[in-house]
Design a protein around this motif. Structure first.
Motif, PDB file in Angstrom:
ATOM      1  N   VAL A   1       0.870  -1.176   0.000  1.00  0.00           N
ATOM      2  CA  VAL A   1       0.000   0.000   0.000  1.00  0.00           C
ATOM      3  C   VAL A   1       0.908   1.227   0.000  1.00  0.00           C
ATOM      4  O   VAL A   1       1.615   1.476   0.982  1.00  0.00           O
ATOM      5  CB  VAL A   1      -0.926   0.030   1.228  1.00  0.00           C
ATOM      6  CG1 VAL A   1      -1.879   1.219   1.140  1.00  0.00           C
ATOM      7  CG2 VAL A   1      -1.702  -1.271   1.357  1.00  0.00           C
TER       8      VAL A   1
ATOM      9  N   ASP B   1      -1.473   6.450  -0.205  1.00  0.00           N
ATOM     10  CA  ASP B   1      -2.809   5.857  -0.319  1.00  0.00           C
ATOM     11  C   ASP B   1      -3.365   5.363   1.012  1.00  0.00           C
ATOM     12  O   ASP B   1      -4.463   4.800   1.053  1.00  0.00           O
ATOM     13  CB  ASP B   1      -2.784   4.666  -1.287  1.00  0.00           C
ATOM     14  CG  ASP B   1      -2.552   5.101  -2.723  1.00  0.00           C
ATOM     15  OD1 ASP B   1      -2.661   6.317  -2.991  1.00  0.00           O
ATOM     16  OD2 ASP B   1      -2.251   4.240  -3.564  1.00  0.00           O
TER      17      ASP B   1
ATOM     18  N   GLN C   1      -7.226   1.147   1.904  1.00  0.00           N
ATOM     19  CA  GLN C   1      -6.629   1.502   0.622  1.00  0.00           C
ATOM     20  C   GLN C   1      -7.736   1.948  -0.307  1.00  0.00           C
ATOM     21  O   GLN C   1      -8.755   1.267  -0.447  1.00  0.00           O
ATOM     22  CB  GLN C   1      -5.874   0.305   0.034  1.00  0.00           C
ATOM     23  CG  GLN C   1      -5.116   0.607  -1.240  1.00  0.00           C
ATOM     24  CD  GLN C   1      -4.346  -0.606  -1.762  1.00  0.00           C
ATOM     25  OE1 GLN C   1      -4.584  -1.718  -1.312  1.00  0.00           O
ATOM     26  NE2 GLN C   1      -3.443  -0.384  -2.699  1.00  0.00           N
TER      27      GLN C   1
END
Length: 637
Positions: free
Chosen positions: A535, A539, A559
């Motif tokens: 990730v 984000d 996410q």
């Protein structure tokens, strides 16, 4: 301080050793970079990813070491009287100042973690046994033919040097009186450098365990959710993957054109089909990012009727799938449209069997194209083929006039390319292409032609989207993954797996493996991952729950939606509030870009470094000596 004369002589000798060996070390790692690593990163007889990473890491080290050397030289120039005077204040001030230099650079020296972690792997790659081209290269670069000027001698020096610093500082501490300010200061620097050495050892172990997973995640596009990238483990049972729609349908075969009933599973990764709903492995997987469009067939290709079939068009093929009823066809089409990528990739490497555009291979846009001889996959015979390398990957045809490709190798599947020894096949000018599922062996007409092919293929190799170097790791540890069944599958339980989180400056990595797996003793440890995901830092959306209970402290990250796919929420739990705070603090900092990178610190320049050094010395010296009058270290500075 007792025995001033003896102590001063030992101090002069030690300071001279530190400074002179530092100058020699900086000179040697510059030779390592210029004479060996940079040329090796462009040679054809090695896969270059690890070499390039090691070369980049060494350049960072070289920049920091040059600044460190300048700071040492500046301090010694200001305290040059220590070589002629036996004044105890000058001796104490010099020791204090040298300790301050090490304290200032201790944090920047963490960049050694990446080099030391890569060293073990690269050392095996640079083993010249069985690689004639590499052996000739190393011999040519070592003009003196002495071991001290060999690659083996140079490449181990960064590992040795960073472990030498605590020993220097321990020797300096012996030259001070216990309880004195300079003794306290030099011991603090020694503790920092010893902690750094321990940190590097820990990072080496961590890289040995998870480095393959980090490298694979770095090479993937974070804007695409790829099934086999996130789930490299071999077990993908039909009843244990998240489902948007599933059911039995009848599918046309690719080669024999026979019709067989299969069990289909649609999820956010794409469309899978199995022999039955109890199968443990899919027969095939149609990745979401390769899908182009789906529609109902105007004619049922199997029965000749008007209803009951739909077509799924991909980059390389059109799939004809028959459902039991027209309503089912409609449901399948609507479900597949939910996951169709919005950012469709344009490619020139279509299998022309399913395309109305019949473009001969010789007219495709290319980086390089031409005839080579390739070893077959099954029969191992060598046949002439027409190859095309372009921005989409590698394609080969029967001839330049062919309109249908024999094979398409997407660039995302290419792992590396290198020249190999002619003795392996009894053929000269052979190179190999490593992909995710096979190694291709290709022979060229000349060595010059081989170099051009290798260079062309290296141009399209996927570069790391996000760097995951252990030198950039902030914190890591095991967590309880509370909603694991929602993301991995209903048969996967948190009690049977180990979930680990790694917070890098560039993002958060989640890796999940089975507990007590016997497979951990063999092969690439990255293959043991049952799930892994990256990730990016920008984000991450963090949520810390207020519903704490004894030994359970929950939190979660979300996410955002990727190319119209639903957002994904990971729910975790820690057994202590301290562990949760460690993760939460690190994630908040990377999400808001508040952590300064060691790579940026290296560019501060000597003037800023000197200012920091003066401030550090004055601050520490003044705090401990503000009531000591003429004996103050700060005054002697």
């Amino acid at each position: 301080m007792t025995e001033v004369g003896s102590t001063t002589r030992n101090l002069r000798k030690l300071l001279t050793e530190i400074l002179e060996t530092e100058r020699t070390y900086v000179k040697n790692i510059d030779i390592l970079a210029v004479r060996y690593l940079r040329p090796l990163s462009t040679e054809t007889f090695l896969t270059t990813m690890e070499i390039q990473q090691l070369s980049a890491s060494l350049q960072e080290i070289l920049n920091v070491q040059r600044d460190f050397l300048q700071s040492l030289e500046s301090v010694m120039a200001k305290h040059r009287d220590v070589y002629t005077s036996e004044d105890s204040r000058i001796v104490r001030s010099t020791i204090f100042a040298v300790g301050g230099v090490f304290l200032i650079y201790a944090e920047q020296f963490k960049i050694y973690s990446s080099f030391c972690a890569l060293y073990s792997k690269v050392k095996d790659i640079l083993n010249a046994e069985g690689n004639d081209q590499l052996r000739h290269f190393l011999d040519d670069q070592n003009e003196t033919k002495e071991h001290s000027h060999s690659l083996e001698s140079f490449i181990i020096q960064p590992v040795q040097r960073i472990l030498k610093y605590p020993l220097f500082l321990k020797q300096l501490s012996v030259l001070t009186d216990e309880g004195s300010d300079e003794h306290h200061h030099i011991c603090k620097a020694c503790d920092e450098m010893q902690g750094l050495a321990n940190h590097i050892n820990d990072m080496q172990k961590l890289n040995a365990e998870f480095g393959a997973s980090f490298r694979q995640l770095s090479s993937e596009d974070p804007s695409i959710r790829d099934f086999y990238s996130e789930r490299p483990h071999r077990s993908h049972a039909a009843n244990n993957i998240p489902v948007i729609k599933s059911g039995f349908c009848t599918k046309e075969g690719a080669k024999m054109k026979s019709w067989k009933r299969r069990f289909f599973v649609l999820n956010e990764y794409g469309l899978f089909y199995y022999v039955s709903n109890e199968s443990t492995e899919p027969l095939n997987h149609i990745p979401r990012n390769e899908m182009q469009h789906v529609r109902a067939s105007t004619v049922n290709k199997r029965t000749g009727g008007l209803f009951g079939m739909f077509e799924l068009h991909t980059e390389n093929r059109t799939y004809f799938i028959e459902s039991d009823t027209p309503d089912e066809v409609h449901l399948w089409i609507q479900s597949i449209k939910l996951i169709l990528p919005q950012k469709r990739r344009q490619t020139t490497m279509l299998n022309q069997r399913d395309s109305i555009f019949y473009t001969p291979a010789g007219y495709l846009s290319t980086i390089k194209s031409g005839y080579c001889t390739k070893q077959g996959g099954k029969w191992k015979s060598w046949l002439s083929r027409y190859f095309v390398v372009n921005e989409d990957g590698i394609t080969y045809f029967t001839s330049e006039q062919s309109v249908e490709a024999l094979k398409v190798i997407p660039k995302r599947d290419v792992r590396g390319v290198q020249e190999i020894s002619g003795s392996q096949f009894g053929r000269e000018n052979v190179f190999e292409i490593h992909t995710c599922c096979r190694t291709f062996y290709i022979q060229c007409e000349s060595h010059e032609d081989l170099c051009e092919w290798v260079s062309a293929i290296r141009r399209i190799l996927p570069h790391p989207k996000i760097q995951l170097n252990v030198g950039e790791l902030i914190t890591h540890g095991a967590v309880e993954w509370c909603n694991i069944t929602e993301i991995i599958g209903r048969n996967t339980h948190a009690s049977g797996v180990i979930s680990s989180l790694f917070v890098f400056r560039s993002g958060l990595v989640i890796i999940c493996r089975h507990k007590n797996s016997d497979e951990e003793k063999a092969g690439d440890r990255g293959e043991l991952d049952i799930f892994r995901s990256l990730v990016p830092a920008g984000d991450i959306s963090l949520d810390v729950s207020t519903e704490d209970s004894d030994f359970r402290y929950p939190w979660s990250i979300t996410q955002p939606s990727i190319d119209c796919l639903p957002k994904r929420t990971y729910k975790f739990c820690n057994s202590s509030i301290e562990t949760r705070s460690r993760f939460v603090t690190a994630i908040r900092e990377i999400a808001h870009h508040r952590i300064p990178s060691a790579r940026k610190e290296k560019n501060r320049g000597p003037k800023i470094g000197e200012a920091l050094l003066r401030n550090t010395i004055k601050r520490l010296g003044t705090v401990r000596n503000k009531d000591k009058g003429d004996n103050s270290i700060a005054e002697s500075d």
